[in-house]
Design a protein around this motif. Structure first.
Motif, PDB file in Angstrom:
ATOM      1  N   MET A  48       0.835  -1.201   0.000  1.00 47.21           N
ATOM      2  CA  MET A  48       0.000   0.000   0.000  1.00 47.21           C
ATOM      3  C   MET A  48       0.871   1.252   0.000  1.00 47.21           C
ATOM      4  O   MET A  48       0.508   2.267  -0.590  1.00 47.21           O
ATOM      5  CB  MET A  48      -0.895  -0.034   1.247  1.00 47.21           C
ATOM      6  CG  MET A  48      -2.231   0.624   1.061  1.00 47.21           C
ATOM      7  SD  MET A  48      -3.175  -0.170  -0.217  1.00 47.21           S
ATOM      8  CE  MET A  48      -3.589   1.246  -1.202  1.00 47.21           C
ATOM      9  N   GLY A  49       2.031   1.170   0.669  1.00 47.66           N
ATOM     10  CA  GLY A  49       2.926   2.318   0.647  1.00 47.66           C
ATOM     11  C   GLY A  49       3.421   2.633  -0.740  1.00 47.66           C
ATOM     12  O   GLY A  49       3.497   3.790  -1.143  1.00 47.66           O
ATOM     13  N   ALA A  52       0.122   3.786  -2.914  1.00 44.77           N
ATOM     14  CA  ALA A  52      -0.589   5.020  -2.568  1.00 44.77           C
ATOM     15  C   ALA A  52       0.338   6.139  -2.136  1.00 44.77           C
ATOM     16  O   ALA A  52      -0.143   7.190  -1.722  1.00 44.77           O
ATOM     17  CB  ALA A  52      -1.618   4.747  -1.474  1.00 44.77           C
ATOM     18  N   ASP A  53       1.651   5.933  -2.163  1.00 40.53           N
ATOM     19  CA  ASP A  53       2.526   7.058  -1.859  1.00 40.53           C
ATOM     20  C   ASP A  53       3.554   7.307  -2.960  1.00 40.53           C
ATOM     21  O   ASP A  53       3.547   8.348  -3.594  1.00 40.53           O
ATOM     22  CB  ASP A  53       3.221   6.818  -0.523  1.00 40.53           C
ATOM     23  CG  ASP A  53       3.723   8.106   0.072  1.00 40.53           C
ATOM     24  OD1 ASP A  53       4.625   8.697  -0.525  1.00 40.53           O
ATOM     25  OD2 ASP A  53       3.216   8.516   1.131  1.00 40.53           O
ATOM     26  N   LEU A  56       1.423   7.194  -6.259  1.00 39.08           N
ATOM     27  CA  LEU A  56       0.065   7.722  -6.072  1.00 39.08           C
ATOM     28  C   LEU A  56      -0.509   8.233  -7.388  1.00 39.08           C
ATOM     29  O   LEU A  56      -1.702   8.100  -7.634  1.00 39.08           O
ATOM     30  CB  LEU A  56       0.085   8.831  -5.024  1.00 39.08           C
ATOM     31  CG  LEU A  56      -1.263   9.478  -4.717  1.00 39.08           C
ATOM     32  CD1 LEU A  56      -2.233   8.448  -4.192  1.00 39.08           C
ATOM     33  CD2 LEU A  56      -1.121  10.567  -3.697  1.00 39.08           C
ATOM     34  N   TYR A  57       0.361   8.807  -8.240  1.00 39.98           N
ATOM     35  CA  TYR A  57      -0.170   9.303  -9.521  1.00 39.98           C
ATOM     36  C   TYR A  57      -0.774   8.181 -10.329  1.00 39.98           C
ATOM     37  O   TYR A  57      -1.820   8.339 -10.947  1.00 39.98           O
ATOM     38  CB  TYR A  57       0.929  10.030 -10.298  1.00 39.98           C
ATOM     39  CG  TYR A  57       2.168   9.232 -10.575  1.00 39.98           C
ATOM     40  CD1 TYR A  57       3.214   9.200  -9.669  1.00 39.98           C
ATOM     41  CD2 TYR A  57       2.293   8.515 -11.747  1.00 39.98           C
ATOM     42  CE1 TYR A  57       4.340   8.480  -9.911  1.00 39.98           C
ATOM     43  CE2 TYR A  57       3.429   7.781 -12.004  1.00 39.98           C
ATOM     44  CZ  TYR A  57       4.452   7.765 -11.081  1.00 39.98           C
ATOM     45  OH  TYR A  57       5.558   7.040 -11.330  1.00 39.98           O
ATOM     46  N   SER A  59      -2.112   5.293  -9.102  1.00 41.15           N
ATOM     47  CA  SER A  59      -3.341   4.790  -8.487  1.00 41.15           C
ATOM     48  C   SER A  59      -4.493   5.773  -8.660  1.00 41.15           C
ATOM     49  O   SER A  59      -5.629   5.364  -8.916  1.00 41.15           O
ATOM     50  CB  SER A  59      -3.106   4.523  -6.998  1.00 41.15           C
ATOM     51  OG  SER A  59      -2.037   3.650  -6.827  1.00 41.15           O
TER      52      SER A  59
ATOM     53  N   GLY B  29      -6.383  -0.711   5.547  1.00 40.18           N
ATOM     54  CA  GLY B  29      -5.734  -1.136   4.314  1.00 40.18           C
ATOM     55  C   GLY B  29      -4.250  -0.873   4.273  1.00 40.18           C
ATOM     56  O   GLY B  29      -3.514  -1.563   3.570  1.00 40.18           O
ATOM     57  N   PHE B  93       0.453  15.172  -6.037  1.00 35.58           N
ATOM     58  CA  PHE B  93       0.525  13.827  -5.447  1.00 35.58           C
ATOM     59  C   PHE B  93       1.476  13.770  -4.258  1.00 35.58           C
ATOM     60  O   PHE B  93       2.037  12.736  -3.965  1.00 35.58           O
ATOM     61  CB  PHE B  93       0.945  12.772  -6.481  1.00 35.58           C
ATOM     62  CG  PHE B  93       0.124  12.779  -7.724  1.00 35.58           C
ATOM     63  CD1 PHE B  93      -1.218  12.472  -7.669  1.00 35.58           C
ATOM     64  CD2 PHE B  93       0.681  13.078  -8.938  1.00 35.58           C
ATOM     65  CE1 PHE B  93      -1.983  12.470  -8.810  1.00 35.58           C
ATOM     66  CE2 PHE B  93      -0.079  13.086 -10.079  1.00 35.58           C
ATOM     67  CZ  PHE B  93      -1.413  12.786 -10.015  1.00 35.58           C
ATOM     68  N   ASN B  95       2.412  13.687  -0.328  1.00 39.41           N
ATOM     69  CA  ASN B  95       1.753  13.240   0.905  1.00 39.41           C
ATOM     70  C   ASN B  95       1.951  14.309   1.972  1.00 39.41           C
ATOM     71  O   ASN B  95       2.997  14.392   2.593  1.00 39.41           O
ATOM     72  CB  ASN B  95       2.378  11.917   1.343  1.00 39.41           C
ATOM     73  CG  ASN B  95       1.520  11.204   2.342  1.00 39.41           C
ATOM     74  OD1 ASN B  95       0.692  11.821   2.998  1.00 39.41           O
ATOM     75  ND2 ASN B  95       1.708   9.916   2.460  1.00 39.41           N
ATOM     76  N   ILE B 111      -2.752   8.224   2.958  1.00 41.14           N
ATOM     77  CA  ILE B 111      -3.029   6.879   2.429  1.00 41.14           C
ATOM     78  C   ILE B 111      -4.371   6.319   2.929  1.00 41.14           C
ATOM     79  O   ILE B 111      -5.147   5.803   2.128  1.00 41.14           O
ATOM     80  CB  ILE B 111      -1.849   5.935   2.756  1.00 41.14           C
ATOM     81  CG1 ILE B 111      -0.594   6.405   2.028  1.00 41.14           C
ATOM     82  CG2 ILE B 111      -2.153   4.520   2.345  1.00 41.14           C
ATOM     83  CD1 ILE B 111       0.623   5.597   2.347  1.00 41.14           C
ATOM     84  N   PHE B 114      -7.171   8.156   1.123  1.00 39.31           N
ATOM     85  CA  PHE B 114      -7.217   7.719  -0.267  1.00 39.31           C
ATOM     86  C   PHE B 114      -7.883   6.352  -0.377  1.00 39.31           C
ATOM     87  O   PHE B 114      -8.706   6.125  -1.266  1.00 39.31           O
ATOM     88  CB  PHE B 114      -5.778   7.681  -0.808  1.00 39.31           C
ATOM     89  CG  PHE B 114      -5.671   7.271  -2.235  1.00 39.31           C
ATOM     90  CD1 PHE B 114      -6.001   8.142  -3.243  1.00 39.31           C
ATOM     91  CD2 PHE B 114      -5.239   6.002  -2.567  1.00 39.31           C
ATOM     92  CE1 PHE B 114      -5.899   7.759  -4.564  1.00 39.31           C
ATOM     93  CE2 PHE B 114      -5.135   5.614  -3.877  1.00 39.31           C
ATOM     94  CZ  PHE B 114      -5.462   6.492  -4.876  1.00 39.31           C
TER      95      PHE B 114
END
Lengths: 85, 140
Positions: A48-49, A52-53, A56-57, A59, B29, B93, B95, B111, B114
Motif C-alpha cells: 500500500m505504501g 498510494a505514496d 500515487l499518480y 493509483s 488497508g 501527489f 503526501n 493513504i 485515499f
C-alpha cells in the motif's frame, strides 16, 4: 509497404526492450530503494505504501480510468436500452 | 425475479457482515493486507447479493441507481481534490499530512483517506455497472 514498416517497428522495439534487465541490482534498483526507505512512508503494509505514496499518480489516475470505463459502458449499453423502446 | 425464501433470509444475514468487513479493509488497508479496490469490490458484492436474491424490481426502490452515481462522482472529485492539494505543499501527489506512528491506524498521511475514497468509489462504480448490465439483459 505497411508490412515493411511494421517489421521495422517490431525489430526496433525488440532491439530497445530485449536488453532491459529486470533482475535485482545491487546498488541502484528500485527494490533496494523501497526496502531501504520503508520508514519514510510510515505504513506497515509496504504494497500500500508503494501504491498510494510513491506511485500515487498511477493509483489516482487508475481510479479515473475506472470512471471512464463506467462512462463508456453507460453510453453504449444505455443507447441500446433506449433503442428497444 | 425472486429466489427462494432460504436464499433471501441467508443473504439478509450475510450482507451486514460483508459491509463491516469491507469497512475494516478500507480503514486498515495500509496496516494489514488489503486496500481500497478490494474493499470496494466487497462492498459492491454485499449489495449485489441482496439484489440477486430479492429481485431487481423490488430492490431498485431501496438502492436507487442515482444515489450510486452521486456517490461515485463525489468520491471521484474528492480523490482529485485530495491529490491536488499537495500542490500547496510541494508538488502534485505529495503526501502532505503528517505521518504518525508506524503501525497505528492513524499513520501514513493521506493513504487511509485515499483508501476510503477509492473504496466507496469502486463499490458505487461496480453497482452502476451492475444496474446497467441488468437492465440491458432483462431488456426493460
Amino acid at each position: 509497404m505497411k508490412r515493411v514498416i511494421a517489421l521495422i517497428i517490431v525489430l526496433f522495439l525488440a532491439y530497445m526492450l530485449l536488453p532491459l534487465e529486470y533482475s535485482r541490482s545491487e546498488d541502484m534498483g528500485s527494490y533496494e530503494h523501497y526496502i531501504d526507505n520503508w520508514e519514510e512512508i510510515g505504513t506497515s503494509n509496504l504494497v500500500m505504501g508503494i501504491l498510494a505514496d510513491w506511485r500515487l499518480y498511477d493509483s489516482a489516475i487508475e481510479a479515473m480510468i475506472f470512471f471512464t470505463g463506467i462512462l463508456g459502458a453507460y453510453l453504449i449499453l444505455e443507447e441500446k436500452n433506449h433503442e428497444d423502446e | 425475479m425472486r429466489m427462494s425464501n432460504v436464499v433471501m433470509t441467508t443473504t439478509k444475514m450475510v450482507s451486514p457482515f460483508l459491509v463491516t468487513y469491507s469497512i475494516y479493509i478500507m480503514i486498515y488497508g495500509h496496516i494489514s493486507p488489503g486496500g481500497g479496490f478490494q474493499a470496494g469490490v466487497i462492498l459492491a458484492v454485499s449489495v449485489i447479493l441482496l439484489l440477486t436474491a430479492h429481485g431487481y424490481e423490488e430492490m431498485e426502490k431501496k438502492f436507487t441507481e442515482s444515489q450510486f452515481k452521486i456517490i461515485e462522482s463525489i468520491m471521484g472529485i474528492a480523490i482529485l481534490i485530495l491529490v491536488s492539494i499537495g500542490i500547496l505543499f510541494g508538488g502534485m501527489f505529495y503526501n502532505y499530512i503528517n505521518r504518525g506512528t508506524f503501525g497505528l491506524p492513524f499513520s501514513g498521511g493521506i493513504i487511509p483517506l485515499f483508501n476510503i475514497f477509492v473504496g466507496f468509489k469502486v463499490g458505487a462504480g461496480f453497482m452502476v455497472v451492475y444496474y446497467i448490465l441488468t437492465r440491458w439483459s432483462e431488456g426493460d
